[in-house]
Design an enzyme around this catalytic site. Structure first.
Site, PDB file in Angstrom:
ATOM      1  N   GLU A  70       0.732  -1.226   0.045  1.00  0.00           N
ATOM      2  CA  GLU A  70      -0.094  -0.003  -0.077  1.00  0.00           C
ATOM      3  C   GLU A  70       0.975   1.157   0.136  1.00  0.00           C
ATOM      4  O   GLU A  70       1.740   1.506   0.888  1.00  0.00           O
ATOM      5  CB  GLU A  70      -0.776   0.086   1.165  1.00  0.00           C
ATOM      6  CG  GLU A  70      -1.832   1.167   1.054  1.00  0.00           C
ATOM      7  CD  GLU A  70      -2.945   1.200   2.178  1.00  0.00           C
ATOM      8  OE1 GLU A  70      -2.922   0.391   3.049  1.00  0.00           O
ATOM      9  OE2 GLU A  70      -3.463   2.421   2.310  1.00  0.00           O
ATOM     10  N   ASN A 122      10.359   7.993   0.087  1.00  0.00           N
ATOM     11  CA  ASN A 122       9.596   8.294  -0.960  1.00  0.00           C
ATOM     12  C   ASN A 122       9.264   6.920  -1.897  1.00  0.00           C
ATOM     13  O   ASN A 122      10.296   6.493  -2.164  1.00  0.00           O
ATOM     14  CB  ASN A 122      10.095   9.637  -1.908  1.00  0.00           C
ATOM     15  CG  ASN A 122       9.425   9.903  -2.880  1.00  0.00           C
ATOM     16  OD1 ASN A 122       8.737   9.093  -3.629  1.00  0.00           O
ATOM     17  ND2 ASN A 122       9.413  11.148  -3.083  1.00  0.00           N
ATOM     18  N   ASP A 144      -2.767  12.158  -3.043  1.00  0.00           N
ATOM     19  CA  ASP A 144      -2.945  13.369  -2.869  1.00  0.00           C
ATOM     20  C   ASP A 144      -3.453  13.880  -4.232  1.00  0.00           C
ATOM     21  O   ASP A 144      -2.750  13.566  -5.258  1.00  0.00           O
ATOM     22  CB  ASP A 144      -1.498  14.156  -2.622  1.00  0.00           C
ATOM     23  CG  ASP A 144      -1.138  13.807  -1.328  1.00  0.00           C
ATOM     24  OD1 ASP A 144      -1.916  14.258  -0.282  1.00  0.00           O
ATOM     25  OD2 ASP A 144      -0.081  13.273  -0.997  1.00  0.00           O
ATOM     26  N   LYS A 148      -4.741  21.963  -7.904  1.00  0.00           N
ATOM     27  CA  LYS A 148      -4.665  23.145  -8.637  1.00  0.00           C
ATOM     28  C   LYS A 148      -3.589  22.754  -9.657  1.00  0.00           C
ATOM     29  O   LYS A 148      -2.805  21.898  -9.881  1.00  0.00           O
ATOM     30  CB  LYS A 148      -3.609  24.025  -7.809  1.00  0.00           C
ATOM     31  CG  LYS A 148      -4.294  24.828  -6.715  1.00  0.00           C
ATOM     32  CD  LYS A 148      -3.551  25.834  -6.098  1.00  0.00           C
ATOM     33  CE  LYS A 148      -4.218  26.515  -4.883  1.00  0.00           C
ATOM     34  NZ  LYS A 148      -3.244  26.916  -3.976  1.00  0.00           N
ATOM     35  N   ASP A 180     -11.160  10.557  -5.203  1.00  0.00           N
ATOM     36  CA  ASP A 180     -12.560  11.155  -5.254  1.00  0.00           C
ATOM     37  C   ASP A 180     -12.542  12.327  -6.181  1.00  0.00           C
ATOM     38  O   ASP A 180     -13.298  13.200  -6.209  1.00  0.00           O
ATOM     39  CB  ASP A 180     -12.947  11.647  -3.696  1.00  0.00           C
ATOM     40  CG  ASP A 180     -11.816  12.733  -3.505  1.00  0.00           C
ATOM     41  OD1 ASP A 180     -10.849  12.396  -2.933  1.00  0.00           O
ATOM     42  OD2 ASP A 180     -12.252  13.812  -3.171  1.00  0.00           O
TER      43      ASP A 180
HETATM   44  C1  LIG Z   1      -4.181  12.130   0.754  1.00  0.00           C
HETATM   45  S1  LIG Z   1      -3.476  11.141   1.838  1.00  0.00           S
HETATM   46  C2  LIG Z   1      -4.274   9.675   1.652  1.00  0.00           C
HETATM   47  C3  LIG Z   1      -4.156   8.890   2.954  1.00  0.00           C
HETATM   48  C4  LIG Z   1      -4.685   7.412   3.014  1.00  0.00           C
HETATM   49  N1  LIG Z   1      -4.633   6.550   1.991  1.00  0.00           N
HETATM   50  C5  LIG Z   1      -6.189   7.814   3.150  1.00  0.00           C
HETATM   51  O1  LIG Z   1      -7.001   7.506   2.177  1.00  0.00           O
HETATM   52  O2  LIG Z   1      -6.693   8.265   4.279  1.00  0.00           O
HETATM   53  C6  LIG Z   1      -1.887  10.496   0.705  1.00  0.00           C
HETATM   54  C7  LIG Z   1      -0.915   9.831   1.430  1.00  0.00           C
HETATM   55  O3  LIG Z   1       0.300   9.627   0.474  1.00  0.00           O
HETATM   56  C8  LIG Z   1       1.281   9.783   0.984  1.00  0.00           C
HETATM   57  N2  LIG Z   1       2.320  10.087  -0.174  1.00  0.00           N
HETATM   58  C9  LIG Z   1       2.231  11.166  -0.995  1.00  0.00           C
HETATM   59  N3  LIG Z   1       3.110  11.057  -1.936  1.00  0.00           N
HETATM   60  C10 LIG Z   1       3.958   9.991  -1.467  1.00  0.00           C
HETATM   61  C11 LIG Z   1       5.329   9.352  -2.001  1.00  0.00           C
HETATM   62  N4  LIG Z   1       5.744   9.778  -3.034  1.00  0.00           N
HETATM   63  N5  LIG Z   1       5.757   8.373  -1.039  1.00  0.00           N
HETATM   64  C12 LIG Z   1       5.137   7.904   0.120  1.00  0.00           C
HETATM   65  N6  LIG Z   1       4.101   8.418   0.306  1.00  0.00           N
HETATM   66  C13 LIG Z   1       3.508   9.394  -0.464  1.00  0.00           C
HETATM   67  C14 LIG Z   1       1.139  11.145   1.951  1.00  0.00           C
HETATM   68  O4  LIG Z   1       2.299  11.275   2.928  1.00  0.00           O
HETATM   69  C15 LIG Z   1      -0.261  10.690   2.400  1.00  0.00           C
HETATM   70  O5  LIG Z   1      -0.321  10.342   3.712  1.00  0.00           O
END
Ligand SMILES: C[S@@+](CC[C@H](N)C(=O)[O-])C[C@H]1O[C@@H](n2cnc3c(N)ncnc32)[C@H](O)[C@@H]1O
Length: 235
Positions: A70, A122, A144, A148, A180
């Site tokens: 995940e 990352n 994420d 924008k 979403d």
């Molecule tokens: C919008 S949040 C969604 C979190 C979770 N999946 C949820 O639905 O509640 C996106 C998550 O992806 C992580 N994330 C974004 N880019 C990432 C990357 N390049 N490597 C690891 N984690 C990443 C962020 O830190 C964040 O916790």
């Protein structure tokens, strides 16, 4: 934990938030004392130092029946639920968000969970360090959206990254992404239209309440409360 991060900050870099609130001393101690038992960070960095194919991470010798990944597990709700319900499978969670790592680590210790591994790097570095065809199922719950236009280039689901995902999965159609964001869906569909010769078919559906991946994270539920659809893309 922190020595690796300080020594090799390049692997932990990310454009969004990595920490939401300052870590308490208790949580710092928790990370220092226990994270090393559940993390793949050292193996990932060791691979990148030498870029030797032989050092790539694979799970050939593991006794787990399936290897699940995940990316961006956030608070870890889905990761933990999956691990509880399928004890014979391994669940690897990667997130740059350190508070999420702490939350999951606490649950691992509290409940003696033995089928979760974590990484705080990352995910692109993690994917790069994996042997090809080492993952049975890859899931990304609401990445994420970077709504924008000027931030669209930060989106995780790009042509290049889809190729990285494809490289690590064992079977076609085992990558699931929920979102979403209609504009994110459109952008992914566009990638598949433009790069037809390199990519397989993209499956698209709108999730119903009864679907497994519906309402499975805080982030997703917030969108549902606002009346938004949850889209599932299967690659
Ligand atoms: C919008 S949040 C969604 C979190 C979770 N999946 C949820 O639905 O509640 C996106 C998550 O992806 C992580 N994330 C974004 N880019 C990432 C990357 N390049 N490597 C690891 N984690 C990443 C962020 O830190 C964040 O916790």
């Amino acid at each position: 934990m922190f020595t690796l991060k300080e020594e090799f900050p390049q692997y932990y870099n990310y454009q969004g938030r990595r920490i939401s609130k300052k870590l308490s001393n208790t949580n710092i101690n928790l990370l220092n004392n226990h994270y090393y038992k559940y993390t793949l960070d050292k193996k990932i960095i060791d691979y990148h130092k030498v870029k030797d194919e032989k050092k790539k991470i694979n799970f050939n010798k593991s006794n787990f029946s399936q290897i699940n990944l995940e990316i961006g597990f956030g608070d870890g709700e889905y990761l933990l639920r999956s691990a509880y319900s399928k004890p014979k499978e391994l669940f690897i969670g990667v997130d740059v968000y350190i508070n999420g790592i702490v939350k999951v680590l606490k649950k691992i210790l509290e409940h003696g969970i033995e089928n979760i591994m974590l990484s705080n790097v990352n995910c692109l570095f993690f994917l790069d360090s994996l042997a090809s065809k080492s993952i049975d199922n890859l899931v990304i719950i609401n990445p994420d959206p970077w709504t924008k236009k000027k931030h669209h280039k930060r989106r995780l689901i790009s042509f290049q990254n889809i190729q990285l995902f494809n490289h690590v999965i064992k079977y076609k159609h085992s990558i699931k992404i929920t979102t979403d964001s209609p504009s994110y869906v459109e952008a992914i569909q566009e990638i598949f239209n433009e790069k037809k010769e390199f990519l397989d078919e993209l499956k698209f559906e709108i999730l119903n309440k009864s679907d497994d991946l519906y309402g499975i994270s805080r982030y997703q539920r917030k969108a549902i409360e606002k009346g938004q659809n949850i889209y599932l893309l299967t690659i």
